[in-house]
Structure formats: structure tokens, C-alpha cells
Design an enzyme around this catalytic site. Sequence first.
Site, PDB file in Angstrom:
ATOM      1  N   PRO A 130       0.851  -1.197   0.000  1.00  0.00           N
ATOM      2  CA  PRO A 130       0.000   0.000   0.000  1.00  0.00           C
ATOM      3  C   PRO A 130       0.881   1.239   0.000  1.00  0.00           C
ATOM      4  O   PRO A 130       1.769   1.378   0.844  1.00  0.00           O
ATOM      5  CB  PRO A 130      -0.786  -0.134   1.315  1.00  0.00           C
ATOM      6  CG  PRO A 130       0.055  -1.003   2.186  1.00  0.00           C
ATOM      7  CD  PRO A 130       0.815  -1.917   1.277  1.00  0.00           C
ATOM      8  N   MET A 131       0.657   2.137  -0.949  1.00  0.00           N
ATOM      9  CA  MET A 131       1.495   3.331  -1.071  1.00  0.00           C
ATOM     10  C   MET A 131       0.603   4.550  -1.276  1.00  0.00           C
ATOM     11  O   MET A 131      -0.144   4.611  -2.258  1.00  0.00           O
ATOM     12  CB  MET A 131       2.494   3.177  -2.224  1.00  0.00           C
ATOM     13  CG  MET A 131       3.547   2.108  -1.963  1.00  0.00           C
ATOM     14  SD  MET A 131       4.692   1.848  -3.359  1.00  0.00           S
ATOM     15  CE  MET A 131       3.703   0.788  -4.422  1.00  0.00           C
ATOM     16  N   GLN A 148      -6.401  -1.483   3.248  1.00  0.00           N
ATOM     17  CA  GLN A 148      -5.607  -1.103   4.412  1.00  0.00           C
ATOM     18  C   GLN A 148      -6.277   0.051   5.140  1.00  0.00           C
ATOM     19  O   GLN A 148      -6.586   1.083   4.549  1.00  0.00           O
ATOM     20  CB  GLN A 148      -4.184  -0.700   4.049  1.00  0.00           C
ATOM     21  CG  GLN A 148      -3.358  -0.477   5.336  1.00  0.00           C
ATOM     22  CD  GLN A 148      -1.943   0.007   5.101  1.00  0.00           C
ATOM     23  OE1 GLN A 148      -1.739   1.118   4.658  1.00  0.00           O
ATOM     24  NE2 GLN A 148      -0.969  -0.846   5.432  1.00  0.00           N
ATOM     25  N   CYS A 187       3.179   3.214   9.291  1.00  0.00           N
ATOM     26  CA  CYS A 187       3.418   4.511   8.650  1.00  0.00           C
ATOM     27  C   CYS A 187       3.972   5.516   9.655  1.00  0.00           C
ATOM     28  O   CYS A 187       3.407   5.690  10.736  1.00  0.00           O
ATOM     29  CB  CYS A 187       2.119   5.041   8.045  1.00  0.00           C
ATOM     30  SG  CYS A 187       2.317   6.608   7.182  1.00  0.00           S
ATOM     31  N   LYS A 199       0.277  -4.748   9.308  1.00  0.00           N
ATOM     32  CA  LYS A 199       1.555  -4.357   8.697  1.00  0.00           C
ATOM     33  C   LYS A 199       2.280  -3.448   9.689  1.00  0.00           C
ATOM     34  O   LYS A 199       1.731  -2.440  10.117  1.00  0.00           O
ATOM     35  CB  LYS A 199       1.344  -3.628   7.373  1.00  0.00           C
ATOM     36  CG  LYS A 199       2.646  -3.329   6.616  1.00  0.00           C
ATOM     37  CD  LYS A 199       2.363  -2.784   5.217  1.00  0.00           C
ATOM     38  CE  LYS A 199       3.655  -2.676   4.402  1.00  0.00           C
ATOM     39  NZ  LYS A 199       4.571  -1.633   4.918  1.00  0.00           N
ATOM     40  N   ASN A 223       8.807  -6.850   3.978  1.00  0.00           N
ATOM     41  CA  ASN A 223       8.712  -5.659   3.138  1.00  0.00           C
ATOM     42  C   ASN A 223       9.943  -4.792   3.420  1.00  0.00           C
ATOM     43  O   ASN A 223      10.528  -4.867   4.487  1.00  0.00           O
ATOM     44  CB  ASN A 223       7.404  -4.923   3.480  1.00  0.00           C
ATOM     45  CG  ASN A 223       7.260  -3.568   2.827  1.00  0.00           C
ATOM     46  OD1 ASN A 223       6.921  -2.582   3.473  1.00  0.00           O
ATOM     47  ND2 ASN A 223       7.507  -3.489   1.538  1.00  0.00           N
ATOM     48  N   GLY A 224      10.318  -3.976   2.445  1.00  0.00           N
ATOM     49  CA  GLY A 224      11.407  -3.023   2.658  1.00  0.00           C
ATOM     50  C   GLY A 224      12.615  -3.301   1.794  1.00  0.00           C
ATOM     51  O   GLY A 224      13.306  -4.304   2.004  1.00  0.00           O
ATOM     52  N   GLY A 234       7.379  -2.649  -2.842  1.00  0.00           N
ATOM     53  CA  GLY A 234       6.779  -1.329  -2.884  1.00  0.00           C
ATOM     54  C   GLY A 234       7.200  -0.536  -4.099  1.00  0.00           C
ATOM     55  O   GLY A 234       6.714  -0.742  -5.213  1.00  0.00           O
ATOM     56  N   ARG A 235       8.141   0.381  -3.906  1.00  0.00           N
ATOM     57  CA  ARG A 235       8.475   1.356  -4.952  1.00  0.00           C
ATOM     58  C   ARG A 235       8.962   0.721  -6.251  1.00  0.00           C
ATOM     59  O   ARG A 235       8.702   1.247  -7.338  1.00  0.00           O
ATOM     60  CB  ARG A 235       9.517   2.342  -4.414  1.00  0.00           C
ATOM     61  CG  ARG A 235       8.925   3.369  -3.451  1.00  0.00           C
ATOM     62  CD  ARG A 235      10.004   4.131  -2.730  1.00  0.00           C
ATOM     63  NE  ARG A 235      10.696   3.298  -1.755  1.00  0.00           N
ATOM     64  CZ  ARG A 235      11.840   3.606  -1.178  1.00  0.00           C
ATOM     65  NH1 ARG A 235      12.449   4.733  -1.501  1.00  0.00           N
ATOM     66  NH2 ARG A 235      12.396   2.807  -0.295  1.00  0.00           N
TER      67      ARG A 235
END
Length: 336
Positions: A20-21, A73, A103, A142, A214-215, A237-238
Site C-alpha cells: 500500500p502506497m 488497508q 506509517c 503491517k 517488506n522493505g 513497494g516502490r
Amino acid sequence: MSDLSIKKGFHDAHRLSVAPMMDWTDRHCRFFHRLMTRRAMLYTEMVTAPAILHGPRDRLLAYHAAEHPVALQLGGSDPLELAKAVQLAQPYGYDEINLNVGCPSDRVQSGCFGAILMERPQLVAECVAAMQGETDQPVTVKCRIGVDDHEPETMLPQFLEIVAGAGVTHFIIHARKAWLKGLSPKENREIPPLDYPLVLRMKQHFPELTICINGGIDSLDLARDLLGQGLDGVMIGRAAYHDPASVLLGADALWGDAPSQTALEVAAAMRPYIAAHLEAGGRLHQITRHMLGLFHGRPGARAWRRVLSEGASRDGAGLEVYNAALAQLGPGAVVT
């Protein structure tokens, strides 16, 4: 379908997921990503519980049926508000409800949700218990490995144990600390060092839990390596946003499936979706802004990005701009 097969399908989808971004993974982005992978789990941007209770619900929660499997989310820290938000989201048929405990933005901290909740695992347990009371779908969390000066080796297992005690069996762990004081959200995605071994140890310590990581994961090769070390899933993610073809077009191989389309075929498949959006009064830029990286690394990619960046946001921009961008990729790229 039996409960066992539902659970198996849910966990299988998480072998690979797209994170989720905020401002990125809206419904148009998710539809685009789904054309590249039938299997991966997709996540909405974080939506706060108060927004669902008091805001434009359909605009926040509606999505295209093709996006499944897709997870919602939520952000919040009030068990009653979160429970009500889940109740209101039920008719939309999400495959999973995820609580954001990762976040680090100032806005999230001021609302007492996101990563700051790692300091209050009992409250998180109360939140997820309330959410579970309003849905038969999995409720997941998350989180980060820790926050500020807390020691992750101590904080993370305590957090997992307490929240798992409330019935959560699935955690997505961003393998960085969140520094709530002194770092911006962007810096929090880059500066705190990654600690993949700690997340791997959590899987070993809690073998009964589904643990996804994640990451900093920027390739399918790294995803395969982490899965091979025993983790249940990998969230990208990105990299999935900026270079989606390299990450998502081959993603279904993680389930033993062959890639379904090429990047050009994806671009062609987006045309009717774009046309329908324009006919409904939408703007071209609302969709194509998510597609700028589709041809990353191939001849014509820079011109593709330039034509869309300059032309798609203009009043009245339509498929002619999209076709002009495709034409930059060479003969045969424009297929109507």
C-alpha cells in the site's frame, strides 16, 4: 469453497504482494498492476477509519472487480471506529482487511495511528479484535521492526505475541525501524538500516504465524531468495511502481505460472479501461501517471514518459496523447 481452501488461497496470494502506497496504489494503479500479474495480492492506499465513517465512502472504497485478490488497508487507533469502518466496507468484498501499524508520517502520529502504535501493542490487539468481529475475511497487520530507541530484538517479538493473542495470524513486517522523531517519511523509507535476519528469526520463533517481509526489495530474484529462506511472502513497494514490468510481468512464476502478457500487450489492454474512464468524465493523467515506468530501460521509454507527463494532464487530453506516447516506442507499438 471450504474454509481450508479459502485460507490456502489467501496465503498463496501473499507469496508476492504490492505494498500500500499513499497517492500511488489507487484503483487505477491496481487495475494496471493486475494486468501484469493474476496472482499477487494488491493493497489499497491507507484509508483512515474516520474517512470511511464520515467521508465519500464509494469514492474511497469502490474498485474494479478485476483487481481481486485485493486488500483494504485501514488506519486508526479507536477499536469502535475501526470496527464500524470494517462493517461499512463489508459490501465492497475485499479479500483482506489490513491495519497500518507502520506509517511514520507526522499526520499519522498526530492521529495516534501508524507506527506509533507499536508502542501500544495491547491497543492494537483491541483494535484487531474489534475488526475481526465485523468480518469473516482475514484481518492482518503491517508493522515495522521497532520505533525510535526501542530495541527491535525485544520490541518486535513482544508486539507479535500480544497481537497474535488477539487472533491475528498474518503479519507483514517492514524490516526497518521507524524513527518518529527526526526523520521524514521519505527518510524513514531509506535511512534506517534493513534487518532481514530479524524478520527471518521472527518466522523461526513464531512458525505458526504467516510472516511476510517488506522493505528494500527491488527484484524478483531477491523475492525468491527470501521465500527460499522460509518466509511466507514478500511485499514489494516502490520497485513495483517505478519499474512494474520487471517486477510484475514475471511475478506469476512464483506460483509456477508463465507470464501472461508483454509490456506492449499491457499497454494495449489498458486502452479500453482508459476510454471508459474518459467517457465517464475522468482525466487521462489520473491513469497514465501510474504507467510512466512501464517501459523502463527499453528504447523510447524516456520519450514515452515525456509525452505522457507533458500531455496527459492538459484539459481534454484523450487517447490521441496515449497513442502518441506509444508511438515513441517504435513501429507497431500503437495497436488500436
